[in-house]
Design an enzyme around this catalytic site. Structure first.
Site, PDB file in Angstrom:
ATOM      1  CD  GLU A  19     -65.422  63.392 -65.394  1.00 46.68           C
ATOM      2  OE1 GLU A  19     -64.592  63.495 -64.476  1.00 46.68           O
ATOM      3  OE2 GLU A  19     -66.405  64.132 -65.513  1.00 46.68           O
ATOM      4  CB  CYS A  25     -55.285  61.070 -65.870  1.00 47.62           C
ATOM      5  SG  CYS A  25     -55.892  60.429 -64.307  1.00 47.62           S
ATOM      6  CB  CYS A  38     -64.348  54.788 -57.040  1.00 48.89           C
ATOM      7  SG  CYS A  38     -62.934  53.995 -56.221  1.00 48.89           S
ATOM      8  CB  CYS A  98     -60.886  58.002 -50.498  1.00 51.72           C
ATOM      9  SG  CYS A  98     -59.928  56.518 -50.843  1.00 51.72           S
ATOM     10  CB  CYS A 147     -61.914  60.751 -53.514  1.00 45.56           C
ATOM     11  SG  CYS A 147     -61.896  60.421 -55.285  1.00 45.56           S
ATOM     12  CB  CYS A 199     -55.743  64.246 -57.790  1.00 45.14           C
ATOM     13  SG  CYS A 199     -54.201  64.063 -58.612  1.00 45.14           S
TER      14      CYS A 199
HETATM   15  N1  SAH Z   1     -58.068  54.652 -56.806  1.00 42.17           N
HETATM   16  C1  SAH Z   1     -56.705  54.955 -57.047  1.00 42.17           C
HETATM   17  C2  SAH Z   1     -56.471  55.906 -58.214  1.00 42.17           C
HETATM   18  C3  SAH Z   1     -57.363  57.131 -58.298  1.00 42.17           C
HETATM   19  S1  SAH Z   1     -57.097  58.453 -57.192  1.00 42.17           S
HETATM   20  C4  SAH Z   1     -56.048  55.483 -55.791  1.00 42.17           C
HETATM   21  O1  SAH Z   1     -56.746  55.730 -54.810  1.00 42.17           O
HETATM   22  O2  SAH Z   1     -54.839  55.619 -55.765  1.00 42.17           O
HETATM   23  C5  SAH Z   1     -55.599  59.201 -57.665  1.00 42.17           C
HETATM   24  C6  SAH Z   1     -54.973  60.029 -56.530  1.00 42.17           C
HETATM   25  O3  SAH Z   1     -55.763  61.198 -56.237  1.00 42.17           O
HETATM   26  C7  SAH Z   1     -54.858  59.257 -55.231  1.00 42.17           C
HETATM   27  O4  SAH Z   1     -53.553  59.360 -54.743  1.00 42.17           O
HETATM   28  C8  SAH Z   1     -55.815  59.979 -54.296  1.00 42.17           C
HETATM   29  O5  SAH Z   1     -55.379  59.891 -52.963  1.00 42.17           O
HETATM   30  C9  SAH Z   1     -55.810  61.390 -54.847  1.00 42.17           C
HETATM   31  N2  SAH Z   1     -57.001  62.157 -54.514  1.00 42.17           N
HETATM   32  C10 SAH Z   1     -58.255  61.721 -54.341  1.00 42.17           C
HETATM   33  N3  SAH Z   1     -59.084  62.737 -54.033  1.00 42.17           N
HETATM   34  C11 SAH Z   1     -58.342  63.858 -54.015  1.00 42.17           C
HETATM   35  C12 SAH Z   1     -58.632  65.247 -53.811  1.00 42.17           C
HETATM   36  N4  SAH Z   1     -59.861  65.664 -53.539  1.00 42.17           N
HETATM   37  N5  SAH Z   1     -57.621  66.115 -53.887  1.00 42.17           N
HETATM   38  C13 SAH Z   1     -56.365  65.698 -54.178  1.00 42.17           C
HETATM   39  N6  SAH Z   1     -56.043  64.433 -54.423  1.00 42.17           N
HETATM   40  C14 SAH Z   1     -57.005  63.503 -54.333  1.00 42.17           C
END
Ligand code: SAH
Length: 387
Positions: free
Chosen positions: A111, A146, A153, A157, A160, A376
């Protein structure tokens, strides 16, 4: 009569040094030079191909009209083509955000998100947007793409959605650049004349695909004409690659997903903290060489009643003290399978106020495209969402 030199097809393919399909997109000038050399063509042909691929953004070899016809057909006969990811579907949000589902050559999907107004992560000091444009022909001012770096991934986390996919494979440089090209084409945006920001914050962890990511950055800067000052890469905290990025002559700005102010909490929500804890991460941040007017960004996803209290905000202030950085606050974007709560707006603003009052610049990122799962942490291929 002109003598047409026919290159050995196998040499041409060997020179490309990549698995099927033999896609020119993603090759740099040096690789293109090797390629044209093996085909017995003069070196300037490499520059012509480079221009056609990245500046003109041709859709096929046929469109590269600056190349002689017989050379184009030799390449085509050898199975060489030009291809950026195909737009499989578009989901348009009420706020104008577009989530693209893109299909790759092996039928994997990723995406890419178009945000006509950015997400205000760049507000204030311009550290994600570069200079604010005066206004432009398209009526948008901070348009941001983006970009994804992997299919899925590997960083687990807990908040996410992309993490739920696991990692399927890395994207190659052509697939990273190609996402940008496909969106530019679809949105009729023409860098370098039209300004555009890039954030490497889509699916995947760019620093677990560092070589392809950085090669794509170079092609986007040198070929497509998007300045590095308008690019930001975000990492979950792969510490050795932060040092590697610092050593790169051409590099985006750096954002670090912090998300918790102490090790105990961070390990709970980001298990990779066991490997690279806050001390290691913050040391790398402190040592990161910033350019003129540049600042680091710390992202902090606010999870209701987990990391969003006044105490956490004060702890965060202490943690980032002395680092030339701003904090981007993101209220959790919810999704199926995610157990956390989204804090309400007043909690987010209280948290922000504590940071600001302590002298830490803090911005609240507006969620973009939440209604279409484009915000995000919500990028999880629609195929799975539908099932
Ligand atoms: N892998 C990289 C880039 C992708 S995530 C990273 O972790 O930075 C991009 C951003 O979205 C990150 O700052 C992450 O903490 C945030 N993110 C992930 N899941 C989220 C969610 N459910 N709600 C809001 N932000 C989220």
């Amino acid at each position: 009569m002109k003598v047409v030199r026919q290159p050995a097809v196998s040499t041409l393919l060997d020179a490309m040094n990549q698995p099927m399909p033999r896609n020119l997109l993603g090759l740099d000038l040096q690789e293109l030079t090797t390629l044209v050399d093996s085909a017995g063509e003069p070196a300037y042909r490499a520059r012509q191909i480079f221009h056609a691929l990245y500046a003109e953004r041709v859709l096929s070899l046929d469109q590269a009209s600056n190349l002689p016809k017989d050379f184009r057909s030799t390449m085509a006969d050898s199975g060489v083509s030009v291809g950026s990811p195909a737009i499989q579907s578009r989901f348009v949000s009420s706020d104008g955000t577009v989530r693209y589902l893109m299909q790759l050559w092996d039928a994997e999907t990723i995406e890419t998100v178009w945000m006509p107004e950015g997400d205000e992560g760049e507000r204030g000091d311009g550290s994600e947007a570069g200079e604010e444009p005066e206004g432009c022909a398209h009526g948008w001012r901070r348009a941001t793409i983006c970009v994804s770096s992997q299919v899925g991934c590997a960083v687990n986390c807990q908040f996410c959605l992309t993490a739920l996919l696991g990692v399927r494979r890395n994207l190659n440089a052509g697939e990273i650049v190609g996402q940008v090209i496909s969106v530019l084409r679809d949105q009729k945006v023409l860098p370098p004349n039209d300004r555009i920001n890039l954030v490497f914050m889509g699916m995947g962890e760019p620093f677990l695909n560092f070589e392809n990511f950085i090669k794509a950055v170079r092609l986007l800067v040198e070929g497509v004409g998007i300045p590095e000052s308008r690019m930001t890469v975000s990492t979950a905290g792969i510490v050795p690659r932060i040092y590697d990025l610092a050593a790169e002559p051409v590099r985006p700005k750096l954002a670090i997903s912090l998300n918790a102010p102490n090790d105990e909490l961070r390990t709970q929500i980001m298990p990779l903290n066991k490997k690279w804890n806050l001390e290691k991460l913050l040391n790398a941040a402190r040592e990161f060489p910033l350019r003129n007017r540049e600042r680091l960004t710390f992202e902090y996803v606010l999870l209701g009643e987990i990391n969003d209290s006044d105490r956490h905000a004060r702890e965060l202030v202490e943690l980032v003290r002395g680092i030339k950085a701003k904090v981007n606050l993101i209220a959790l974007n919810p999704g199926p399978g995610i157990e956390f709560k989204t804090p309400n707006e007043s909690r987010v603003l209280e948290f922000q106020k504590i940071l600001i009052n302590a002298g830490v610049p803090a911005y609240v990122r507006r969620p973009r495209g939440r209604d279409i799962y484009a915000a995000c942490g919500q990028l999880k291929r629609t195929i799975e969402l539908a099932s």
